[in-house]
Enzyme design. Structure first.
Site, PDB file in Angstrom:
ATOM      1  N   CYS A   1       3.253  -3.111   3.952  1.00  0.00           N
ATOM      2  CA  CYS A   1       2.368  -2.175   4.409  1.00  0.00           C
ATOM      3  C   CYS A   1       3.197  -1.277   5.568  1.00  0.00           C
ATOM      4  O   CYS A   1       4.338  -1.555   5.841  1.00  0.00           O
ATOM      5  CB  CYS A   1       1.126  -2.647   4.662  1.00  0.00           C
ATOM      6  SG  CYS A   1       1.037  -3.923   6.216  1.00  0.00           S
ATOM      7  N   GLY A   2       2.367  -0.616   6.483  1.00  0.00           N
ATOM      8  CA  GLY A   2       2.956  -0.061   7.450  1.00  0.00           C
ATOM      9  C   GLY A   2       3.678  -1.058   8.476  1.00  0.00           C
ATOM     10  O   GLY A   2       4.845  -0.612   8.909  1.00  0.00           O
ATOM     11  N   THR A   3       3.168  -1.926   8.846  1.00  0.00           N
ATOM     12  CA  THR A   3       3.309  -2.931   9.685  1.00  0.00           C
ATOM     13  C   THR A   3       3.666  -4.280   9.540  1.00  0.00           C
ATOM     14  O   THR A   3       4.113  -5.225  10.124  1.00  0.00           O
ATOM     15  CB  THR A   3       2.366  -2.898  10.791  1.00  0.00           C
ATOM     16  OG1 THR A   3       1.053  -3.324  10.239  1.00  0.00           O
ATOM     17  CG2 THR A   3       2.214  -1.475  11.645  1.00  0.00           C
TER      18      THR A   3
ATOM     19  N   HIS B   1       9.165 -24.457   8.383  1.00  0.00           N
ATOM     20  CA  HIS B   1       8.091 -25.097   9.489  1.00  0.00           C
ATOM     21  C   HIS B   1       6.841 -24.692   8.956  1.00  0.00           C
ATOM     22  O   HIS B   1       5.954 -25.671   9.040  1.00  0.00           O
ATOM     23  CB  HIS B   1       8.684 -24.890  10.867  1.00  0.00           C
ATOM     24  CG  HIS B   1       9.777 -25.679  11.269  1.00  0.00           C
ATOM     25  ND1 HIS B   1       9.910 -25.737  12.584  1.00  0.00           N
ATOM     26  CD2 HIS B   1      10.469 -26.318  10.427  1.00  0.00           C
ATOM     27  CE1 HIS B   1      10.957 -26.543  12.670  1.00  0.00           C
ATOM     28  NE2 HIS B   1      11.525 -26.946  11.654  1.00  0.00           N
TER      29      HIS B   1
ATOM     30  N   ARG C   1       6.373 -33.909   9.053  1.00  0.00           N
ATOM     31  CA  ARG C   1       5.510 -33.414  10.097  1.00  0.00           C
ATOM     32  C   ARG C   1       5.095 -32.148   9.996  1.00  0.00           C
ATOM     33  O   ARG C   1       4.058 -31.793  10.544  1.00  0.00           O
ATOM     34  CB  ARG C   1       6.057 -33.733  11.598  1.00  0.00           C
ATOM     35  CG  ARG C   1       7.228 -32.796  11.992  1.00  0.00           C
ATOM     36  CD  ARG C   1       7.864 -33.000  13.351  1.00  0.00           C
ATOM     37  NE  ARG C   1       9.146 -32.118  13.808  1.00  0.00           N
ATOM     38  CZ  ARG C   1      10.310 -31.840  13.088  1.00  0.00           C
ATOM     39  NH1 ARG C   1      10.516 -32.922  12.146  1.00  0.00           N
ATOM     40  NH2 ARG C   1      10.986 -31.030  13.420  1.00  0.00           N
ATOM     41  N   HIS C   2       5.816 -31.311   9.452  1.00  0.00           N
ATOM     42  CA  HIS C   2       5.315 -30.001   9.132  1.00  0.00           C
ATOM     43  C   HIS C   2       4.442 -29.672   8.091  1.00  0.00           C
ATOM     44  O   HIS C   2       3.322 -28.922   8.287  1.00  0.00           O
ATOM     45  CB  HIS C   2       6.358 -28.929   8.942  1.00  0.00           C
ATOM     46  CG  HIS C   2       7.442 -29.032   9.871  1.00  0.00           C
ATOM     47  ND1 HIS C   2       7.302 -28.522  11.275  1.00  0.00           N
ATOM     48  CD2 HIS C   2       8.920 -29.415   9.914  1.00  0.00           C
ATOM     49  CE1 HIS C   2       8.532 -28.907  11.710  1.00  0.00           C
ATOM     50  NE2 HIS C   2       9.396 -29.293  11.300  1.00  0.00           N
TER      51      HIS C   2
ATOM     52  N   ASP D   1       0.895  -1.240   0.012  1.00  0.00           N
ATOM     53  CA  ASP D   1       0.029  -0.066  -0.020  1.00  0.00           C
ATOM     54  C   ASP D   1       0.939   1.123   0.061  1.00  0.00           C
ATOM     55  O   ASP D   1       2.066   1.056  -0.159  1.00  0.00           O
ATOM     56  CB  ASP D   1      -1.064  -0.075   1.140  1.00  0.00           C
ATOM     57  CG  ASP D   1      -0.286  -0.078   2.420  1.00  0.00           C
ATOM     58  OD1 ASP D   1       0.886   0.065   2.527  1.00  0.00           O
ATOM     59  OD2 ASP D   1      -1.047   0.114   3.700  1.00  0.00           O
TER      60      ASP D   1
HETATM   61  C1  RB5 Z   1      -1.862   2.425   6.557  1.00  0.00           C
HETATM   62  O1  RB5 Z   1      -1.794   3.862   7.456  1.00  0.00           O
HETATM   63  C2  RB5 Z   1      -1.433   1.297   7.731  1.00  0.00           C
HETATM   64  O2  RB5 Z   1      -2.572   1.135   8.239  1.00  0.00           O
HETATM   65  C3  RB5 Z   1      -1.439  -0.010   6.729  1.00  0.00           C
HETATM   66  O3  RB5 Z   1      -0.193   0.628   6.000  1.00  0.00           O
HETATM   67  C4  RB5 Z   1      -0.867  -1.174   7.513  1.00  0.00           C
HETATM   68  O4  RB5 Z   1      -0.082  -0.777   8.365  1.00  0.00           O
HETATM   69  C5  RB5 Z   1      -2.067  -1.915   8.050  1.00  0.00           C
HETATM   70  O5  RB5 Z   1      -1.719  -3.131   8.593  1.00  0.00           O
END
Ligand code: RB5
Length: 147
Positions: free
Chosen positions: A65-67, A98, A132-133, A8
């Site tokens: 994405c951001g996280t 795994h 097993r995995h 994104d």
């Molecule tokens: C965008 O602001 C942010 O929410 C998105 O990139 C992401 O981190 C969501 O999980």
């Protein structure tokens, strides 16, 4: 290897770094977008990359994405795709060894580009151990228990 890549707006810069790195290593990259800095919805890209991996259009997928979290949630809705958010190289390796996580999710607001590329290398350098995995990931996908 053919690798589908998506992000994104919050993952756009790191996606570009990942693409350059993958291409320098000789991988074929399919970039599903986003291509601009305007705000977009991460599930639109997460589902596209995961669908490519599920239908064989790509062997692996990388989502940013951001996280990394939202991308993983979206990608994991696609049957037979397992997506892992990682920020350390041990987890990146184990996600493949795994968990057969063929989609790697990164957070541009969490990891720097240097570490992110090491995470990609650690994950791409491994193959699923099976055994097993395979039984265990089968249970994630709803396969009947076998012992
Ligand atoms: C965008 O602001 C942010 O929410 C998105 O990139 C992401 O981190 C969501 O999980």
């Amino acid at each position: 290897m053919k690798v589908a890549v998506g992000s994104d707006h919050a993952g756009l810069s790191l996606k570009a770094e990942v693409i350059g790195h993958l291409q320098a290593l000789g991988h074929e990259v399919h970039d599903v977008g986003t291509h601009g800095s305007e705000s977009v919805d991460y599930p639109d890209f997460g589902r596209q990359v995961a669908s490519m991996v599920a239908d064989g259009g790509a062997e692996r997928g990388v989502l940013v994405c951001g996280t990394g979290q939202g991308m993983a949630m979206a990608a994991n809705k696609i049957p037979n795709v397992r997506a892992a958010v990682v920020s350390d190289t041990f987890s990146a390796r184990m996600a493949m060894l795994h968990n057969d996580a063929r989609v790697l999710c990164l957070g541009e607001r969490v990891v720097g580009a240097g570490l992110a590329l090491q995470l990609v290398d650690a994950w791409l350098g491994e193959t699923f151990e099976g055994g097993r995995h395979a039984r265990r990931v089968g249970k994630i996908e709803g396969a009947a228990p076998t012992g």
